[in-house]
Design a protein around this motif. Structure first.
Motif, mmCIF file in Angstrom:
data_model
loop_
_atom_site.group_PDB
_atom_site.id
_atom_site.type_symbol
_atom_site.label_atom_id
_atom_site.label_comp_id
_atom_site.label_asym_id
_atom_site.label_seq_id
_atom_site.Cartn_x
_atom_site.Cartn_y
_atom_site.Cartn_z
ATOM 1 N N SER A 189 0.819 -1.216 0.000
ATOM 2 C CA SER A 189 0.000 0.000 0.000
ATOM 3 C C SER A 189 0.853 1.267 0.000
ATOM 4 O O SER A 189 0.477 2.279 -0.595
ATOM 5 N N SER A 193 1.006 4.179 -2.986
ATOM 6 C CA SER A 193 0.610 5.539 -2.607
ATOM 7 C C SER A 193 1.726 6.539 -2.871
ATOM 8 O O SER A 193 1.485 7.654 -3.346
ATOM 9 N N ASP A 198 -3.555 4.712 -6.791
ATOM 10 C CA ASP A 198 -4.608 4.378 -5.830
ATOM 11 C C ASP A 198 -4.481 2.907 -5.439
ATOM 12 O O ASP A 198 -4.735 2.025 -6.262
ATOM 13 N N GLU A 200 -6.313 1.048 -3.604
ATOM 14 C CA GLU A 200 -7.601 0.353 -3.655
ATOM 15 C C GLU A 200 -7.873 -0.176 -5.069
ATOM 16 O O GLU A 200 -8.316 -1.318 -5.250
ATOM 17 N N ASP A 217 2.009 2.900 5.449
ATOM 18 C CA ASP A 217 1.320 4.174 5.321
ATOM 19 C C ASP A 217 2.311 5.222 4.822
ATOM 20 O O ASP A 217 3.530 5.012 4.863
ATOM 21 N N ASP A 249 -1.670 8.924 5.783
ATOM 22 C CA ASP A 249 -2.776 9.389 4.948
ATOM 23 C C ASP A 249 -3.409 8.318 4.056
ATOM 24 O O ASP A 249 -4.310 8.631 3.278
ATOM 25 N N VAL A 250 -2.954 7.087 4.133
ATOM 26 C CA VAL A 250 -3.575 6.012 3.349
ATOM 27 C C VAL A 250 -4.892 5.612 4.014
ATOM 28 O O VAL A 250 -4.952 5.426 5.231
ATOM 29 N N ASP A 251 -5.931 5.453 3.194
ATOM 30 C CA ASP A 251 -7.220 4.979 3.701
ATOM 31 C C ASP A 251 -7.222 3.451 3.633
ATOM 32 O O ASP A 251 -7.365 2.868 2.560
ATOM 33 N N GLY A 253 -9.385 1.400 5.117
ATOM 34 C CA GLY A 253 -10.712 0.787 5.172
ATOM 35 C C GLY A 253 -11.050 -0.019 3.928
ATOM 36 O O GLY A 253 -11.386 -1.214 4.013
ATOM 37 N N TYR A 291 -4.361 -0.271 15.742
ATOM 38 C CA TYR A 291 -5.140 0.205 14.613
ATOM 39 C C TYR A 291 -5.690 -0.984 13.794
ATOM 40 O O TYR A 291 -6.860 -1.015 13.437
ATOM 41 N N LYS A 295 -9.589 -2.146 13.130
ATOM 42 C CA LYS A 295 -10.173 -2.122 11.791
ATOM 43 C C LYS A 295 -10.485 -3.506 11.210
ATOM 44 O O LYS A 295 -11.343 -3.643 10.341
#
Length: 298
Positions: A189, A193, A198, A200, A217, A249-251, A253, A291, A295
């Motif tokens: 990830s 980034s 992206d 995702e 991250d 700042d990586v999402d 979710g 974290y 999640k």
């Protein structure tokens, strides 16, 4: 929520000592590193430069702490050196990992890589492969993938800043060329980034071909600074481009959701190289662990 029976949680030793810049964390011993991994609640580790090469010694030290080896970085040079050289080293690396009980090896093509050059801005001068080199890379990886498969292991390929497979187009081309039964993707990830991709989107496209996950991250402000001030990859590490999941700042979710929906099975590994003098490894490991528990339920 991720299935605890299928997904295991590890962390990389690069937060304690950086093998590319050994002055970062030179004071942290191997024993301290793996003890703090266990203390923070992780059960897996990738292999670091300070780890014993004697498998009996390594096993004993890790078993005391409830840690197992899940992967190791492997540098291939398939487009710049004779294939046989990489194969010989790959045989040794996979034999070591198999002896340690690991099922995965993470390969990165390091021919013409600029990631280790402290003076080279990571945003400039990246090598771009020609058609012949793409074929050399894919054919070589397919051969290595077969060797791994015959040992009951899986070859995963690590896309990486500063290497010949960095951009979204290069990842797509790579995935199109390699044999899907022999070569899989190591999804990172942070590197996606950092490259402005992206994560995702990439994970959604290739999740069924992902066999190892790096949870990393980024601090977007530092990424922009690295571009504006023409930092090298290693300068970016020193300055804090990367951090642990939940601190940047990586999402994550959507990333966790895609893995859950695909019934991902394997390791997810926190890998966030920072300067341990600025980012205490145990404190950041615990932050990441809390974290991820929140999640994913792991």
């Amino acid at each position: 929520m991720l299935d605890k029976k299928k997904v295991k949680l590890g962390i990389a030793p690069i937060a304690w000592t950086n093998d590319d810049m050994p002055d970062l964390g030179k004071e942290n011993t191997f024993e301290q590193c793996v003890s703090e991994m266990a203390l923070a609640g992780f059960t897996g580790s990738e292999v670091g430069g300070k780890y014993p090469t004697d498998t009996k010694v390594l096993k004993k030290t890790l078993e005391l702490r409830g840690i197992q080896i899940c992967n190791q970085w492997f540098s291939s040079f398939l487009i710049s050196r004779p294939y046989e050289e990489t194969e010989a080293e790959f045989e040794k690396a996979t034999d070591f990992l198999k002896e340690m009980g690991a099922k995965v090896i993470g390969v990165s093509e390091q021919s013409y890589s600029i990631q280790g050059n402290m003076e080279q801005p990571v945003w400039e001068g990246k090598y771009v492969m020609n058609e012949e080199e793409w074929k050399l890379l894919a054919d070589g990886l397919n051969k290595l993938g077969k060797i791994a498969k015959n040992k009951g292991m899986t070859l995963t390929f690590h896309h990486h800043m500063g290497t010949v497979v960095q951009t979204e187009e290069e990842i797509d081309r790579f995935m199109e060329l390699v044999d899907p039964d022999l070569v899989y993707l190591l999804f990172d990830s942070g590197h996606l980034s950092f490259a402005g991709i992206d994560p995702e989107k990439v994970l959604k496209k290739y999740v069924n071909r992902v066999k190892h996950v790096h949870l990393k991250d980024i601090r977007r402000e530092m990424v922009e600074k690295s571009r504006e001030e023409r930092w090298s990859f290693l300068r970016g590490v020193r300055e804090g481009v990367f951090t642990v999941p939940g601190d940047g700042d990586v999402d994550f979710g959507p990333i966790f959701r895609i893995l859950e929906e695909a019934a991902y099975e394997g390791w997810v590994v926190v890998e966030a190289e920072q300067d341990p003098a600025k980012a205490n490894p145990l404190a950041y490991a615990k932050k990441a662990r809390a974290y991820i528990a929140e999640k994913t339920g792991l």
